[in-house]
Write a protein that holds these residues in place. Structure first.
Motif: not given
Length: 195
Positions: A1-14
């Motif tokens: 998983m790349n940083n962009q995907e991690r960022g998208e998941i974090r944004a979805a959780v928020a």
């Protein structure tokens, strides 16, 4: 998983936590006290160190918003003990876990009494539990949510923590819950339970 995907998941959780927090604030503000404040990055790292495992991005992001989730009366699987206690709960379960099963491995590994990769999120006195599975079977997914019914491994109830949060937010917004102030709890509206 790349940083962009991690960022998208974090944004979805928020985003999903904004939905849940908003609904609770408008319809059941007393329930907000059941949501712990944010866990720091250091506390999440300490939990991972204590567990000897890396938490899935969605679960860690959720802990960074609410370190624990305890909503009275909710018939949902999003209960979660404080992030600082997850390793202790898991280790206590290693000592007292369910018996091994003769069922073949599929999504869930069933060859041991309790797996170190099972992180207990919630448990009831009757032995029923919700587990974050970080050691899935060959057909499973790291981070899937397992339900254990009275100490017997039952089923995968969700492919990830984010899905559980989304389902709960959707049910809140679909008006499937009502707040009972006499019990300080959320209850399903009669006939509205979707799962």
């Amino acid at each position: 998983m790349n940083n962009q995907e991690r960022g998208e998941i974090r944004a979805a959780v928020a985003d999903v936590w904004r939905r849940i927090d908003t609904w609770l604030g408008e319809h059941a503000p007393a329930m907000l006290s059941g949501l712990g404040g944010p866990a720091s990055p250091e506390e999440i790292a300490a939990a991972e160190r204590d567990l000897g495992l890396t938490l899935p991005v969605d679960f860690a992001a959720s802990c960074a918003i609410h370190r624990r989730v305890a909503l009275n009366g909710v018939l949902s699987n999003i209960w979660q003990g404080d992030v600082s206690e997850l390793a202790k709960w898991r280790d206590d379960s290693l000592d007292e876990g369910p018996g091994s099963s003769n069922d073949p491995d599929d999504e869930i590994r069933r060859d041991q009494e309790w797996r170190r990769g099972w992180v207990l999120l919630d448990y009831e006195p009757d032995g029923s539990s919700v587990i974050l599975d970080l050691d899935p079977g060959p057909d499973g997914v790291v981070g899937q949510i397992i339900y254990m019914d009275q100490a017997c491994i039952d089923e995968v109830i969700s492919r990830c923590w984010l899905d559980e949060l989304r389902d709960f937010a959707d049910e809140l917004e679909a008006d499937r819950y009502t707040y009972d102030p006499s019990k300080s709890s959320l209850c399903y509206r009669t006939g509205s339970r979707s799962h």
